[in-house]
Design an enzyme around this catalytic site. Sequence first.
Site, short mmCIF file in Angstrom:
data_model
loop_
_atom_site.label_atom_id
_atom_site.label_comp_id
_atom_site.label_asym_id
_atom_site.label_seq_id
_atom_site.Cartn_x
_atom_site.Cartn_y
_atom_site.Cartn_z
N ASP A 67 0.82 -1.22 0.00
CA ASP A 67 0.00 0.00 0.00
C ASP A 67 0.85 1.26 0.00
O ASP A 67 2.08 1.20 0.16
CB ASP A 67 -0.96 0.00 1.21
CG ASP A 67 -0.26 -0.37 2.52
OD1 ASP A 67 0.99 -0.38 2.56
OD2 ASP A 67 -0.96 -0.63 3.50
N ASP A 138 -7.15 -1.79 14.15
CA ASP A 138 -8.56 -2.15 13.88
C ASP A 138 -8.67 -3.45 13.09
O ASP A 138 -9.71 -3.77 12.54
CB ASP A 138 -9.27 -1.01 13.15
CG ASP A 138 -8.65 -0.67 11.80
OD1 ASP A 138 -7.73 -1.39 11.35
OD2 ASP A 138 -9.09 0.32 11.17
N HIS A 140 -6.88 -4.33 10.40
CA HIS A 140 -6.65 -4.28 8.95
C HIS A 140 -5.34 -4.96 8.54
O HIS A 140 -4.38 -5.02 9.30
CB HIS A 140 -6.72 -2.85 8.39
CG HIS A 140 -5.62 -1.92 8.81
ND1 HIS A 140 -5.85 -0.65 9.27
CD2 HIS A 140 -4.27 -2.06 8.79
CE1 HIS A 140 -4.71 -0.06 9.52
NE2 HIS A 140 -3.72 -0.89 9.25
N GLU A 145 -9.54 -1.59 5.59
CA GLU A 145 -10.18 -1.20 6.84
C GLU A 145 -11.42 -2.06 7.09
O GLU A 145 -11.92 -2.72 6.17
CB GLU A 145 -10.57 0.28 6.77
CG GLU A 145 -9.40 1.23 6.57
CD GLU A 145 -8.55 1.40 7.82
OE1 GLU A 145 -8.43 0.44 8.63
OE2 GLU A 145 -7.96 2.48 7.99
#
Length: 264
Positions: A67, A138, A140, A145
Amino acid sequence: MRVLIAKDYEKISREAAQIVYELVRRKPNCVLGLATGSTPLGLYRELVKMHKEEGLDFSNVKTFNLDEYYGLSPEHPQSYRYFMNENLFKGLNIKMENTMVPDGSVKIGELEQYCRRYEELIKQAGGIDLQVLGIGGDGHIAFNEPGSSLGSRTRLVALDENTIEDNSRFFDSSADVPRFALSMGVATILEAKEIIFLATGAKKADVVAKALEGPVTSMITASALQLHPKVTAILDEDASDSLSRVAFYRFAADAEQKAGARLF
Ligand code: GLP
């Protein structure tokens, strides 16, 4: 899934580096999938050491990063391209043209095509042999997400508020953290032939337990790793603290030694 619990960060990094080492030795033109974040830094240090001290040869290795922040140019000190150059690529004999990181400065109108091309490049390279992953607070993987489709591919994504907060430690303030990113999708990641999943620290314990032992859900995209046949999770004791099957993982790790084979 293989779950290895190591005493400390150094052991985790060495364990992960050993898997990369064996692959690069076995297949000198292998394709590595790479991650950013603080967790894989020790692994990258080990790889640089293996290159310098043992001559581990990266001259035919190709890499694809997961990413990149959207809106940051590759030269930006907080870009993932810059991070990879500084923390890994500069220390190896890898050809820079063989290192791929999504380009966060592509114009919005060209993004769809750009992301499709990124996927094509992975395919043309023969697919990713080994993908390195961390996990966000979270749940990911890459920047997928909560709520990201488990069938998602490389695309533009919006970052969750928690991620912006978590990642603000690398910026002057949270206002400076980009709100968007380009990210491989969950389905892209699951196509890697093998995966190393790294997590450290007590802050990650609950989310690691959800990812490894909870239901497979798009609300914790790391839980999709349960669908992959060849994942090695390497955790420190703090990150493994909320797992319910620690005794079994230790038993299986022991059994591996006796069997002389990796047990997934
Ligand atoms: C970012 C990256 C993830 C990484 C996560 C965790 O959000 N996109 O790939 O896993 O950070 O970072 P750290 O290892 O610093 O906890």
